[in-house]
Design an enzyme around this catalytic site. Structure first.
Site, PDB file in Angstrom:
ATOM      1  N   ASP A  88      10.732  32.238  52.899  1.00 15.66           N
ATOM      2  CA  ASP A  88       9.530  33.038  53.467  1.00 15.66           C
ATOM      3  C   ASP A  88      10.287  34.351  54.055  1.00 15.66           C
ATOM      4  O   ASP A  88      11.410  34.054  54.704  1.00 15.66           O
ATOM      5  CB  ASP A  88       8.467  32.440  53.848  1.00 15.66           C
ATOM      6  CG  ASP A  88       9.083  31.830  55.504  1.00 15.66           C
ATOM      7  OD1 ASP A  88      10.141  31.172  55.437  1.00 15.66           O
ATOM      8  OD2 ASP A  88       8.300  31.897  56.366  1.00 15.66           O
ATOM      9  N   GLU A 158       8.932  29.092  57.521  1.00 12.79           N
ATOM     10  CA  GLU A 158       9.593  29.036  58.829  1.00 12.79           C
ATOM     11  C   GLU A 158       9.205  30.206  59.703  1.00 12.79           C
ATOM     12  O   GLU A 158       9.197  30.173  60.992  1.00 12.79           O
ATOM     13  CB  GLU A 158      11.230  29.283  58.439  1.00 12.79           C
ATOM     14  CG  GLU A 158      12.048  28.824  59.518  1.00 12.79           C
ATOM     15  CD  GLU A 158      12.080  30.115  60.759  1.00 12.79           C
ATOM     16  OE1 GLU A 158      12.616  29.931  61.873  1.00 12.79           O
ATOM     17  OE2 GLU A 158      11.925  31.397  60.442  1.00 12.79           O
TER      18      GLU A 158
HETATM   19  N1  BES Z   1      16.643  33.051  61.537  1.00 17.61           N
HETATM   20  C1  BES Z   1      15.805  33.223  62.566  1.00 17.61           C
HETATM   21  C2  BES Z   1      16.369  32.704  63.947  1.00 17.61           C
HETATM   22  C3  BES Z   1      17.459  33.315  64.347  1.00 17.61           C
HETATM   23  C4  BES Z   1      17.938  34.654  64.175  1.00 17.61           C
HETATM   24  C5  BES Z   1      18.472  32.585  64.835  1.00 17.61           C
HETATM   25  C6  BES Z   1      18.927  34.986  64.709  1.00 17.61           C
HETATM   26  C7  BES Z   1      19.361  33.007  65.543  1.00 17.61           C
HETATM   27  C8  BES Z   1      19.955  34.200  65.248  1.00 17.61           C
HETATM   28  C9  BES Z   1      14.243  32.622  61.966  1.00 17.61           C
HETATM   29  O1  BES Z   1      13.770  32.949  60.924  1.00 17.61           O
HETATM   30  C10 BES Z   1      13.023  33.129  63.144  1.00 17.61           C
HETATM   31  O2  BES Z   1      12.949  34.610  63.122  1.00 17.61           O
HETATM   32  N2  BES Z   1      12.811  32.402  64.044  1.00 17.61           N
HETATM   33  C11 BES Z   1      11.592  32.758  64.729  1.00 17.61           C
HETATM   34  C12 BES Z   1      11.019  31.677  65.169  1.00 17.61           C
HETATM   35  C13 BES Z   1       9.722  31.344  64.362  1.00 17.61           C
HETATM   36  C14 BES Z   1       8.903  30.265  65.164  1.00 17.61           C
HETATM   37  C15 BES Z   1       8.650  32.336  64.276  1.00 17.61           C
HETATM   38  C16 BES Z   1      12.064  33.444  66.036  1.00 17.61           C
HETATM   39  O3  BES Z   1      13.207  33.258  66.436  1.00 17.61           O
HETATM   40  O4  BES Z   1      11.462  34.378  66.613  1.00 17.61           O
HETATM   41 MN    MN Z   2      15.351  32.831  59.531  1.00 20.87          MN
HETATM   42 MN    MN Z   3      13.076  35.207  61.099  1.00 24.56          MN
END
Ligand code: BES
Ligand code: MN
Ligand code: MN
Length: 462
Positions: A88, A158
């Site tokens: 996604d 995710e």
């Molecule tokens: N892949 C990201 C997280 C990420 C990005 C970790 C860059 C380390 C470096 C993940 O898809 C993401 O965006 N996570 C969200 C949290 C989620 C609960 C919506 C975030 O970190 O905002």
């Molecule tokens: Mn991600």
């Molecule tokens: Mn992300």
């Protein structure tokens, strides 16, 4: 291994073509209008998983978007690696700021990516990085002896908190049993400075509403005598940080794990140029908690940020109005030992307590997530380190990231295993932003490195 690497170099064009196909399906998990596209993406992946050589490929329904699962059990005596990723993507808006269509992938050269980068929503986060695993597997399956058992679990939620994947992991705990989880959903420091992510921040995400008078009012007739919800909300938000940018919510720092001076000194040795950082963001200076460096502020320290704020008149021209309500979305990034529910509760109690008479305040929690840290003295970390050494010619630097992947803490809780966060993106790849991209260098480097991870992991795990 030579055969595997040859296969990869001979099939690079096709690997890019297939990723393009994947990127053309707008799998925006947050917006119900895309539910069909999200499903199509799952079907496309299941298809590719099968043709890459996986067995038992299945699309599992959930209360939300489906999960794609497949496996290759080589020998029950070998260690098992569960590969996790997400198909996604974040919404593409503001769409007018994209130089080309977010779901019409194109390759363009940039200063940081002289060999070209794929521009599309999800190119880096996480379709491009997740798809590297299917292609690495395909190559190994064609030409190598796969030295581990593999299970693939690719989810479609995710970006909206992975709630249904959490339920799935608990329900299928036995089916998913593994020795380690491997994922590529983080970044390296730079293409000539490989790194492995050893920490993720947690998250507490909250929406607030401030309601004043029972209707919008004339700001001349009533202004100055009735609480203006936007004024009040702004003041309340401003008061959440003091002049040192410390968060003022009582108890907020109680559980924060402080690092030793040695640990802080070590992490600040990582290559980082504040000048380049400021330049790349077109800002005169950085801003954050007094006493911490930018690297620390974006990894080992908790934060509070407004993600969106709205209310009142925002149309053309001037309308003199005292609005009846105001809203904001606020996120807090959490560090080890902080508990998302505890922090949410502290926020709620505090925010309600500082509301002045004359307004009603409601606080509604959204999804949250636990932080995670991974040790560097394990066979899985060493395997990732050796694999990257092999393909980058340099030892990767362990580094904590500021982002969040809440499911990683749940993997540890449910499966009792650690994760390896072997990401290949760059922080400058504009994930979640307009013009998200992923370097061809990074895409191929990932595909080349992953088979070495399995090789070294199976050797070190013995
Ligand atoms: N892949 C990201 C997280 C990420 C990005 C970790 C860059 C380390 C470096 C993940 O898809 C993401 O965006 N996570 C969200 C949290 C989620 C609960 C919506 C975030 O970190 O905002
Ligand atoms: Mn991600
Ligand atoms: Mn992300």
């Amino acid at each position: 291994m030579e055969n595997v690497q040859n296969f990869i170099s001979e099939n690079k064009d096709r690997f890019v073509e297939e990723l393009f196909e994947l990127l053309r399906i707008p799998s925006v998990s947050a917006d119900p209008a895309y539910a069909n596209d999200v499903r199509k993406t799952a079907e496309y992946l299941a298809d590719k998983m099968k043709s890459a050589g996986a067995d038992q490929v299945e699309i599992f329904e959930t209360a939300g978007h489906p999960i794609v699962y497949g496996e290759k059990i080589v020998d029950p005596n070998l260690p098992t690696v569960l590969v996790y990723g997400h198909y996604d993507v974040q919404p593409a808006d503001p769409i007018e700021l994209w130089d080309s269509g977010p779901f019409e992938p194109v390759i363009k050269k940039t200063e940081i990516h002289p060999e070209g980068a794929i521009f599309a929503r999800g190119a880096c986060d996480d379709k491009g990085q997740m798809y590297m695993h299917l292609k690495a597997f395909e190559a190994m399956n064609k030409h190598g002896n796969i030295p581990v058992n593999l299970k693939f679990m690719i989810e479609g939620e995710e970006e909206v908190g992975s709630v249904n994947l959490g339920i799935f992991c608990k329900e299928y705990k036995d089916k998913l049993a593994c020795d380690v989880v491997l994922l590529s959903d983080t970044s390296v420091i730079a293409n000539d400075t490989p790194s492995i992510t050893v920490g993720l921040r947690g998250l507490s995400y909250i929406e607030v509403e401030v309601i004043g008078p029972n209707r919008d009012l004339h700001s001349g007739v009533y202004g100055g005598a009735v609480a203006n919800p936007i004024n009040v909300l702004s003041q309340m938000i401003a008061s959440l940080q003091d002049e040192n940018k410390r968060i003022t919510i009582p108890g907020f720092y109680d559980d924060v794990e402080d690092l030793s001076d040695e640990e802080r000194a070590a992490m600040n040795k990582a290559p980082f140029s504040l000048d380049n950082y400021k330049k790349s963001l077109a800002i005169e200076d950085v801003m954050g908690e007094t006493g911490y460096t930018t690297l620390e502020r974006t990894s080992i320290r908790p934060t509070l940020d407004v993600n969106g704020i709205w209310g009142g008149y925002i149309g053309e021209g001037a309308k003199t109005v005292l609005p009846s309500k105001a809203n904001a979305k606020i996120s807090m990034r959490l560090v080890p030992n902080q508990h998302p529910e505890t922090i949410t509760k502290l926020f709620q109690d505090h925010f309600e307590s500082i509301a002045p008479e004359g307004v009603k305040v409601t606080v509604s929690p959204h999804h949250g997530g636990f932080p995670a840290v991974t040790p560097t003295n394990t066979p899985e970390y060493k395997a990732a380190e050796k694999a990257m050494e092999q393909t980058y010619g340099k030892t990767p630097i362990p580094q904590r990231s500021g982002g969040s992947i809440p499911i990683v803490a749940l993997f540890e809780e449910v499966f009792g295993v650690k994760s390896v966060l072997m990401g290949f993106g760059l922080n400058s790849d504009d994930i979640h932003s307009p013009n998200e991209h992923y370097g061809l260098f990074n895409y191929f480097k990932g595909i080349e490195t992953i088979p070495y991870f399995f090789k070294y992991y199976s050797e070190l795990k013995k």
